[in-house]
Write an enzyme that holds these catalytic residues in place. Sequence first.
Site, PDB file in Angstrom:
ATOM      1  N   TYR A 105       5.234 -13.618 -48.632  1.00  0.00           N
ATOM      2  CA  TYR A 105       6.556 -13.260 -49.149  1.00  0.00           C
ATOM      3  C   TYR A 105       7.012 -14.286 -50.185  1.00  0.00           C
ATOM      4  CZ  TYR A 105       7.154 -10.041 -45.191  1.00  0.00           C
ATOM      5  OH  TYR A 105       7.014  -9.022 -44.285  1.00  0.00           O
ATOM      6  N   TYR A 144      -0.800 -10.929 -42.486  1.00  0.00           N
ATOM      7  CA  TYR A 144      -0.584 -12.377 -42.533  1.00  0.00           C
ATOM      8  C   TYR A 144      -0.452 -12.940 -41.120  1.00  0.00           C
ATOM      9  CZ  TYR A 144       4.348 -10.943 -42.065  1.00  0.00           C
ATOM     10  OH  TYR A 144       5.533 -10.371 -41.649  1.00  0.00           O
ATOM     11  N   ARG A 154       0.094 -10.137 -38.347  1.00  0.00           N
ATOM     12  CA  ARG A 154       0.926  -8.948 -38.501  1.00  0.00           C
ATOM     13  C   ARG A 154       0.179  -7.912 -39.315  1.00  0.00           C
ATOM     14  NH1 ARG A 154       6.031  -7.516 -38.534  1.00  0.00           N
ATOM     15  NH2 ARG A 154       4.928  -5.990 -37.283  1.00  0.00           N
ATOM     16  N   HIS A 157       2.793  -4.015 -43.561  1.00  0.00           N
ATOM     17  CA  HIS A 157       4.010  -3.257 -43.300  1.00  0.00           C
ATOM     18  C   HIS A 157       5.017  -3.438 -44.423  1.00  0.00           C
ATOM     19  CE1 HIS A 157       4.780  -7.292 -41.667  1.00  0.00           C
ATOM     20  NE2 HIS A 157       6.056  -7.075 -41.961  1.00  0.00           N
ATOM     21  N   HIS A 159       9.365  -3.303 -45.034  1.00  0.00           N
ATOM     22  CA  HIS A 159      10.667  -3.348 -44.373  1.00  0.00           C
ATOM     23  C   HIS A 159      11.632  -2.423 -45.111  1.00  0.00           C
ATOM     24  CE1 HIS A 159       9.791  -7.011 -41.946  1.00  0.00           C
ATOM     25  NE2 HIS A 159       9.006  -7.300 -42.965  1.00  0.00           N
TER      26      HIS A 159
END
Length: 234
Positions: A105, A144, A154, A157, A159
């Site tokens: 991110y 990640y 994870r 995905h 959000h």
Amino acid sequence: MKPIAGFRRPLCDTQPDFIHAPYQSSVLRGPRQAPIAIVPGLSEVTGPDFSRLALGEHEHDLTRGHAGEPLGERIVVSGRVLDENGRPVRRGLIEMWQANASGRYLHARDQHDAPLDPNFSGAGRALTDDQGRYRFITVKPGAYPWRNHYNAWRPAHLHFSLFGASFGTRLITQMYFPGDPLLEFDPIYHCVADAQARQRMVAQLDWENAINEYALAYRFDIVVRGRHQTPWER
């Protein structure tokens, strides 16, 4: 909690538990007592109104607005936002954010040993149309590590944060990709006990909306309230 007038509760086990022990941070922050019931007022069943909100030309396209093209597999993500009775949510604001193709991110707290992409900021916005439809163009995020347990990763995905027709239909959720082998091992995904309800967070390959020689497409419909509500993100 007393239901908001005009809305039905989700079915049992179709929403995440406040505390799910395999998801370790939920043990520390999840409430241990029943939420206090608040009698809903006008502010819970009306607004916000985004009918006059004007978005930038490329806010729905996360691959634009930089000096070059982002790295990774381009994808189109689209679907409809519906209320509990299957009616479209019109002019609803959707905000979407994600990791880049390397699983990182653009955020100061993300120190994962993966490269940042100078041509990808990882956030976009869109408004639904009169049929409740929305559309984003982006790149497929990478998996990640997240230190919840040994060898914890994870799954890829996206959000989503959105409003329905009122503050009472506020929803934050995650979208996963079909066939991802990491879903079996992800405690956040498994916070939802009901297996069919978990599938509401998994997109479907959308062959009809793929762009030839440019991008695959995925369909992700969102229900903001009621018995078949898309699971909340905890």
